[in-house]
Design a protein around this motif. Structure first.
Motif, PDB file in Angstrom:
ATOM      1  N   GLU A 109      11.489  -5.725   8.886  1.00 29.65           N
ATOM      2  CA  GLU A 109      12.370  -6.898   8.922  1.00 29.65           C
ATOM      3  C   GLU A 109      11.813  -7.950   9.879  1.00 29.65           C
ATOM      4  N   ALA A 110      11.146  -7.505  10.925  1.00 25.99           N
ATOM      5  CA  ALA A 110      10.604  -8.439  11.921  1.00 25.99           C
ATOM      6  C   ALA A 110       9.269  -9.040  11.475  1.00 25.99           C
ATOM      7  N   GLY A 111       8.817  -8.648  10.316  1.00 25.58           N
ATOM      8  CA  GLY A 111       7.577  -9.227   9.793  1.00 25.58           C
ATOM      9  C   GLY A 111       6.317  -8.628  10.380  1.00 25.58           C
ATOM     10  N   ALA A 112       6.414  -7.403  10.910  1.00 24.27           N
ATOM     11  CA  ALA A 112       5.237  -6.797  11.541  1.00 24.27           C
ATOM     12  C   ALA A 112       4.294  -6.152  10.536  1.00 24.27           C
ATOM     13  N   SER A 113       4.752  -5.989   9.285  1.00 24.53           N
ATOM     14  CA  SER A 113       3.937  -5.285   8.284  1.00 24.53           C
ATOM     15  C   SER A 113       3.399  -6.253   7.236  1.00 24.53           C
ATOM     16  N   LEU A 114       2.164  -6.012   6.834  1.00 21.32           N
ATOM     17  CA  LEU A 114       1.524  -6.843   5.802  1.00 21.32           C
ATOM     18  C   LEU A 114       1.954  -6.342   4.421  1.00 21.32           C
ATOM     19  N   ASP A 115       2.275  -7.262   3.541  1.00 22.60           N
ATOM     20  CA  ASP A 115       2.601  -6.869   2.160  1.00 22.60           C
ATOM     21  C   ASP A 115       1.296  -6.437   1.475  1.00 22.60           C
ATOM     22  N   LEU A 116       1.269  -5.186   1.042  1.00 24.00           N
ATOM     23  CA  LEU A 116       0.015  -4.613   0.532  1.00 24.00           C
ATOM     24  C   LEU A 116      -0.107  -4.668  -0.990  1.00 24.00           C
ATOM     25  N   GLU A 117       0.660  -5.504  -1.640  1.00 25.90           N
ATOM     26  CA  GLU A 117       0.631  -5.535  -3.111  1.00 25.90           C
ATOM     27  C   GLU A 117      -0.789  -5.717  -3.669  1.00 25.90           C
ATOM     28  N   PRO A 118      -1.597  -6.622  -3.087  1.00 24.50           N
ATOM     29  CA  PRO A 118      -2.965  -6.768  -3.636  1.00 24.50           C
ATOM     30  C   PRO A 118      -3.768  -5.463  -3.551  1.00 24.50           C
ATOM     31  N   TYR A 119      -3.570  -4.711  -2.493  1.00 27.04           N
ATOM     32  CA  TYR A 119      -4.322  -3.453  -2.335  1.00 27.04           C
ATOM     33  C   TYR A 119      -3.782  -2.368  -3.267  1.00 27.04           C
ATOM     34  N   TYR A 120      -2.477  -2.405  -3.517  1.00 32.15           N
ATOM     35  CA  TYR A 120      -1.925  -1.435  -4.477  1.00 32.15           C
ATOM     36  C   TYR A 120      -2.544  -1.671  -5.851  1.00 32.15           C
ATOM     37  N   GLU A 121      -2.779  -2.958  -6.191  1.00 32.43           N
ATOM     38  CA  GLU A 121      -3.404  -3.274  -7.480  1.00 32.43           C
ATOM     39  C   GLU A 121      -4.887  -2.904  -7.456  1.00 32.43           C
ATOM     40  N   GLU A 122      -5.559  -3.251  -6.346  1.00 37.38           N
ATOM     41  CA  GLU A 122      -7.007  -3.009  -6.259  1.00 37.38           C
ATOM     42  C   GLU A 122      -7.339  -1.514  -6.323  1.00 37.38           C
ATOM     43  N   TYR A 123      -6.555  -0.702  -5.606  1.00 41.10           N
ATOM     44  CA  TYR A 123      -6.870   0.731  -5.517  1.00 41.10           C
ATOM     45  C   TYR A 123      -6.045   1.597  -6.470  1.00 41.10           C
ATOM     46  N   GLY A 124      -5.116   0.997  -7.177  1.00 41.94           N
ATOM     47  CA  GLY A 124      -4.278   1.767  -8.112  1.00 41.94           C
ATOM     48  C   GLY A 124      -3.386   2.770  -7.401  1.00 41.94           C
ATOM     49  N   TRP A 125      -2.897   2.396  -6.227  1.00 42.83           N
ATOM     50  CA  TRP A 125      -2.097   3.328  -5.425  1.00 42.83           C
ATOM     51  C   TRP A 125      -0.766   3.687  -6.088  1.00 42.83           C
ATOM     52  N   ALA A 126      -0.244   2.770  -6.908  1.00 44.96           N
ATOM     53  CA  ALA A 126       1.062   3.037  -7.517  1.00 44.96           C
ATOM     54  C   ALA A 126       1.025   4.304  -8.365  1.00 44.96           C
ATOM     55  N   ASP A 127      -0.165   4.634  -8.896  1.00 46.46           N
ATOM     56  CA  ASP A 127      -0.284   5.842  -9.727  1.00 46.46           C
ATOM     57  C   ASP A 127      -0.553   7.090  -8.881  1.00 46.46           C
ATOM     58  N   PHE A 341      -6.177  17.505   4.894  1.00 49.39           N
ATOM     59  CA  PHE A 341      -4.930  17.148   5.557  1.00 49.39           C
ATOM     60  C   PHE A 341      -3.862  18.236   5.387  1.00 49.39           C
ATOM     61  N   ILE A 342      -3.596  18.616   4.140  1.00 55.28           N
ATOM     62  CA  ILE A 342      -2.474  19.546   3.919  1.00 55.28           C
ATOM     63  C   ILE A 342      -2.796  20.957   4.393  1.00 55.28           C
ATOM     64  N   ALA A 343      -4.091  21.275   4.471  1.00 58.98           N
ATOM     65  CA  ALA A 343      -4.454  22.601   4.979  1.00 58.98           C
ATOM     66  C   ALA A 343      -4.035  22.751   6.436  1.00 58.98           C
ATOM     67  N   ALA A 344      -4.069  21.643   7.170  1.00 60.40           N
ATOM     68  CA  ALA A 344      -3.728  21.702   8.590  1.00 60.40           C
ATOM     69  C   ALA A 344      -2.274  21.322   8.851  1.00 60.40           C
ATOM     70  N   PHE A 345      -1.734  20.422   8.028  1.00 61.79           N
ATOM     71  CA  PHE A 345      -0.382  19.923   8.292  1.00 61.79           C
ATOM     72  C   PHE A 345       0.695  20.831   7.696  1.00 61.79           C
ATOM     73  N   GLY A 346       0.306  21.683   6.740  1.00 63.70           N
ATOM     74  CA  GLY A 346       1.276  22.599   6.160  1.00 63.70           C
ATOM     75  C   GLY A 346       2.317  21.910   5.307  1.00 63.70           C
ATOM     76  N   SER A 347       2.094  20.641   5.000  1.00 64.98           N
ATOM     77  CA  SER A 347       3.072  19.918   4.196  1.00 64.98           C
ATOM     78  C   SER A 347       2.519  19.651   2.803  1.00 64.98           C
ATOM     79  N   ARG A 348       3.401  19.206   1.920  1.00 65.10           N
ATOM     80  CA  ARG A 348       2.936  18.831   0.593  1.00 65.10           C
ATOM     81  C   ARG A 348       2.220  17.480   0.681  1.00 65.10           C
ATOM     82  N   SER A 349       1.248  17.288  -0.183  1.00 63.90           N
ATOM     83  CA  SER A 349       0.502  16.037  -0.152  1.00 63.90           C
ATOM     84  C   SER A 349       1.323  14.922  -0.791  1.00 63.90           C
ATOM     85  N   VAL A 350       1.152  13.704  -0.270  1.00 61.65           N
ATOM     86  CA  VAL A 350       1.799  12.557  -0.906  1.00 61.65           C
ATOM     87  C   VAL A 350       1.064  12.171  -2.183  1.00 61.65           C
ATOM     88  N   ASN A 351      -0.179  12.627  -2.316  1.00 61.66           N
ATOM     89  CA  ASN A 351      -0.972  12.358  -3.515  1.00 61.66           C
ATOM     90  C   ASN A 351      -0.579  13.393  -4.578  1.00 61.66           C
TER      91      ASN A 351
END
Lengths: 420, 317
Positions: A109-127, A341-351
Motif C-alpha cells: 500500500e505504501a508503494g514499496a513494491s515494484l509491479d512485476l507484470e512485465p517480468y511475469y510475462e517475460e518469464y511465464g511465471w503465471a504458469d 530448496f524443498i529438500a532443506a526447507f521441508g515444505s512444498r514447492s511453490v513451483n
C-alpha cells in the motif's frame, strides 16, 4: 614542486572520491558485477540457510555478471529492517515478506513494491505457480512479489511422551486434544511449549482456538471486521479456552521466554507438543532430536482448514537493478533451485512442476494434512493491521497472565478497532 | 548644542549598544568562529530533528517515503491521551523509573565512591569491577540478565535446586507484570551505579584532606564532616550525576527491548520505547512523534527547573 604536488594530490583525491561514488551508484563490486541485495529471514534450521547459500552460489556461477548479497535477520529484526529501509535509498533490491494484508500489505500500500507484470510475462511465471499461490501476488491489483514458500502449521508431538502419558493416538477432535493435554499434565509432562516474548508464537494458539470456536465463516468475518469482536459469543469462548491453556497446559514462565528457548523444551523432550510450521522439520533434525519419535497432526479445529500463510519475495519499487533481481527470482523459483530448496526447507514447492522426492516420514506427513485441508486460516498478524496486531497481542497477553477477564477481551479489542 | 549632546549619548547608550558592548566584552565575537562548527552540527543533528519531530506530531503519516503527510492538528495528542491503551502505562512506568533512579543507583554510586575513596586493600580492583558494567553495551547486559531470569535455566531455578526452595524457581522475574519492571530496573542499577561511582570519586578528589582534618579538629563527627564539608563540595558533581541519571532514565530503551520488549502485555512499556514502536512497528509516525514530544516536555519540566535552581544556589554561595 610543492604546488604541483598539492595539485596532483587534489586530482588523485578527487578521482578516488569520484570512483567511489561511481562504484556506489552502479551498485557493483570491484569485478564490475551488478550487486543485487536480498533482505531475508535467517531460517530456523541451519541446513535451510546452507541451502540458500548453495542456491545463490549456483546462480552466481550461471550468471557471472551478477552477485547476490544476502542479508539475513531474525523475524523481528527483519520486520524492523523493512520498516526502516523500504522507500529509502537504503532499501534492498529484493525483500522477503509475509504475503498477508496485515504484514506485507502495508508495504505494498505504501508503494514499496515494484509491479512485476512485465517480468511475469517475460518469464511465464503465471504458469509456474498455482492459482492459490498466485492470488497472494495479485491481491492488491498488480503483480506484487514472486511466491517463495507456502507454509503450513500443525502440531508436532513427541510420540514417547504421549505413550508415557497413556495416549496411543494423536487427537482427532478438539475435545480429545484437551483430554490429552490433561493426561500429559497429570503425568508431569509439559503438554505444549510456547515463548511469549515474541507475541506471534503464542498467537498461534489463540488463532487456532478462534478457528475452533468460531469456525471458518466466523473467523473470516472477525478478521475482516465484518463481525464485531464484542458481539460474538465464540470470541468469549475462545479467550476462555485460551486462558485455560495458558494457565494449565503451557510451559511455566512461557511469558518471559522467546520461541527459541521454548522450542528447546521440545527438542530436549521436556514438552510434548509444539505448534510450528513445516520449517520445524529441519530444526528438529538440526537440534539432534530423533525425528522418528516425532509425529504430526493438524490442530483439530473441526473447520477442515489448515493453519498457514504464504511468503513472497518482492522487488523494491526504487531498485536500480530490477532486471537482475527478476533474473535471480526466476532462478530461485525454477525447478533446479526448488529441488535444493524443498529438500532443506521441508515444505512444498511453490513451483507446481516440482514434486518432493525421497522424503522422510516426517516430511511426508505434511502431504495428507495439506491435501485434506479445505482451505487455510491465516495467522492473524497477517490478517490484521500493524496497530491492530499490537493490540491483539496486548489483549492476548493480558488474558494469558490473568489480568483481563476473557469475557471482556473481545469488547476491549473491538473498542480499539472502532477508534482506529 | 551638538558638543553637549554627544557626551549625553555616550553617558546613556541605548540597550542595543549596551548588549553589543557586553557581547564584545565577554569575547563572544572572538569565540564565534570556534563555536560555529559545533553550533552548526548541533543545529543540523539535534535541533533540526527535534523540530521535525514536533512538526510530525501534528500529521498522520505512515513513514514511507512518498506517502502523503496529512495535517491532523492535535488529534494525535488527543488519541494518545484518551484512546491509546498503552500510553498511560508507559508514562507511569517512565516516572517510576526516574524516581527510583534518583535514589537507588545514585545513592549506591555515592556510597561506593565514599567507601572506595579511603585507603583500602584492592581499592583499584574494586573500582574497576564496579565500573565495568558501565562500559558494556546495554543490549549485551539485557541478554545476560534475561538468561539469569530464565524460568527454566536461570539463577532462580539454580538457587531453588541448591537451597531446596522450590518457590524460588517459581518466581516469574520477567513474566509477572508486577515484578517485571523492577527486575529490569535491577539490571539498570547494576549497569549505571559504577558510572555514578566514578563521577562521585572525581568530585571527592576536590575535597582536600586539610578541610576534613580541620573539621575533625573542631570536633565534628563523621556524619558532620560529610554533611558540612564533603557534601557541599560534591554539589557540582551531584548536579551532573543527577541530570545524567534523569536523562538516562527518561530515555531508557535498550534494556527493556532486550529483556521484555515492553511485555508482558505492554506492562513494562516506557515512553521512549512506545514512541519507537508506534513509529517503526505500527507505522504511526504522528502518534510516535507526539509521544516523543511529550517525552521532551517531561524531560524539560524535570531537568530545567532543577538546573536553574542549582545555578542560583551556586551563584549565591
Amino acid at each position: 614542486m610543492t604546488r604541483t604536488a598539492i595539485k596532483t594530490g587534489a586530482i588523485l583525491a578527487a578521482s578516488i572520491v569520484l570512483a567511489g561514488t561511481a562504484a556506489c551508484s552502479s551498485g557493483g563490486d570491484a569485478a564490475g558485477r551488478t550487486e543485487v541485495t536480498w533482505f531475508k529471514l535467517n531460517e530456523t534450521a541451519e541446513t535451510a540457510n546452507a541451502a540458500i547459500t548453495t542456491i545463490v552460489d549456483d546462480f552466481e556461477a550461471a550468471n557471472p555478471d551478477i552477485v547476490v548479497k544476502v542479508e539475513e535477520r531474525a523475524v523481528d529484526a527483519h520486520k524492523d529492517a523493512l520498516r526502516t529501509t523500504l522507500g529509502t535509498s537504503g532499501a534492498p533490491d529484493i525483500f522477503f515478506s509475509w504475503a498477508g494484508p496485515g504484514l506485507g500489505g502495508e508495504f505494498i500500500e505504501a508503494g514499496a513494491s515494484l509491479d512485476l507484470e512485465p517480468y511475469y510475462e517475460e518469464y511465464g511465471w503465471a504458469d509456474r505457480f498455482s492459482d492459490t499461490t498466485l492470488s497472494t501476488v495479485t491481491q492488491y491489483g498488480g503483480y506484487d512479489g514472486v511466491p517463495y514458500t507456502q507454509r503450513t502449521e500443525a502440531v508436532f508431538y513427541n510420540k514417547e511422551l504421549f505413550a508415557q502419558a497413556g495416549i496411543d493416538a494423536p487427537p482427532a477432535t478438539y475435545d480429545e486434544l484437551v483430554e490429552d493435554a490433561q493426561k500429559l499434565a497429570d503425568a508431569g509432562i509439559i503438554p505444549i511449549e510456547f515463548g511469549g516474548t515474541v507475541n506471534w508464537h503464542v498467537m498461534r494458539l489463540l488463532d487456532s482456538l478462534l478457528e475452533t470456536e468460531c469456525g471458518e465463516d466466523g473467523y473470516q468475518a472477525l478478521v475482516t471486521k465484518e463481525a464485531s469482536w464484542a458481539d460474538e459469543d465464540c470470541v468469549t469462548a475462545t479467550f476462555e479456552e485460551f486462558a485455560t491453556w495458558t494457565s494449565d497446559y503451557l510451559n511455566p514462565g512461557f511469558v518471559s521466554i522467546n520461541n527459541d528457548e521454548a522450542s528447546a523444551l521440545f527438542y530436549s523432550g521436556e514438552a510434548a507438543m509444539a505448534l510450528e510450521g513445516d520449517w520445524f522439520n529441519q530444526a528438529i533434525r538440526d537440534n539432534g532430536m530423533d525425528e522418528s519419535t516425532v509425529g504430526l497432526f493438524a490442530f483439530p479445529t473441526g473447520s477442515g482448514r489448515i493453519y498457514g500463510f504464504n511468503e513472497n519475495n518482492y522487488i523494491s519499487a526504487n531498485s536500480e537493478h530490477p532486471d537482475e533481481a527478476a533474473r535471480f527470482l526466476d532462478y530461485l523459483t525454477g525447478e533446479e533451485a526448488q529441488q535444493t530448496f524443498i529438500a532443506a526447507f521441508g515444505s512444498r514447492s511453490v513451483n507446481t512442476a516440482v514434486q518432493s522426492e525421497g522424503q522422510s516420514e516426517l516430511d511426508a506427513a505434511w502431504t495428507p494434512i495439506a491435501e485434506n485441508a479445505t482451505g487455510v486460516y491465516m495467522n492473524n498478524d497477517q490478517n490484521l493491521s500493524l496497530a491492530e496486531t499490537t493490540e491483539y497481542w496486548r489483549i492476548q497477553n493480558l488474558v494469558a497472565t490473568g489480568d483481563l477477564d476473557p469475557a471482556d477481551a473481545g469488547a476491549e479489542f473491538q473498542q480499539f478497532i472502532d477508534q482506529q | 548644542m551638538t558638543a553637549t549632546a554627544a557626551p549625553a549619548r555616550r553617558a546613556h547608550p541605548s540597550p542595543v549598544r549596551k548588549r553589543a558592548a557586553r557581547v564584545t566584552r565577554t569575547g563572544f565575537v572572538a569565540a564565534l568562529p570556534f563555536l560555529a562548527p559545533a553550533l552548526a552540527a548541533y543545529a543540523v543533528f539535534v535541533v533540526g530533528p527535534m523540530v521535525e519531530s514536533i512538526r510530525l506530531s501534528f500529521f498522520e503519516w505512515s513513514g514511507f517515503q512518498g506517502a502523503p503527510q496529512e495535517f491532523v492538528g492535535i488529534r494525535n495528542y488527543v488519541r494518545i491521551f484518551t484512546q491509546d491503551p498503552v500510553f498511560w502505562t508507559a508514562f507511569s512506568n517512565t516516572l517510576v523509573w526516574v524516581v527510583l533512579s534518583l535514589f537507588i543507583p545514585l545513592g549506591l554510586g555515592l556510597v561506593m565512591a565514599l567507601a572506595l575513596n579511603r585507603p583500602l586493600f584492592g581499592r583499584n580492583a574494586f573500582r574497576s569491577i564496579f565500573y565495568i558494567p558501565g562500559v558494556l553495551a546495554p543490549i549485551a547486559i539485557a541478554n545476560m540478565w534475561r538468561w539469569m531470569y530464565n524460568p527454566n535455566y536461570g539463577v532462580g531455578q539454580t538457587l531453588a535446586d541448591l537451597l531446596n526452595a522450590p518457590w524460588l524457581g517459581e518466581i516469574q522475574w520477567l513474566g509477572d507484570k508486577n515484578l517485571a519492571l523492577y527486575s529490569i530496573f535491577a539490571a539498570f542499577v547494576w549497569q549505571i551505579a559504577g558510572t555514578n561511582m566514578v563521577l562521585f570519586l572525581a568530585g571527592l578528589q576536590g575535597v582536600t584532606p586539610e578541610h576534613i582534618e580541620a573539621a575533625k579538629l573542631d570536633g565534628a563527627n563523621a556524619w558532620q564532616v560529610f554533611r558540612n564539608v564533603t557534601w557541599p563540595a560534591l554539589r557540582p558533581t551531584t548536579v551532573v550525576v543527577l541530570v545524567l541519571t534523569i536523562i538516562n532514565s527518561i530515555k531508557v530503551f535498550d534494556l527493556i527491548v532486550g529483556m521484555t520488549g515492553g511485555g508482558p502485555a505492554q506492562q513494562t512499556q516506557v515512553l521512549a520505547l512506545w514512541s519507537f514502536q508506534q513509529s517503526f512497528g505500527n507505522h504511526e509516525y504522528g502518534m510516535g512523534n507526539a509521544i516523543a514530544t511529550v517525552l521532551l516536555v517531561v524531560t524539560l519540566v524535570i531537568v530545567v527547573p532543577y538546573m536553574v535552581w542549582t545555578a542560583r544556589q551556586e551563584k549565591n554561595s
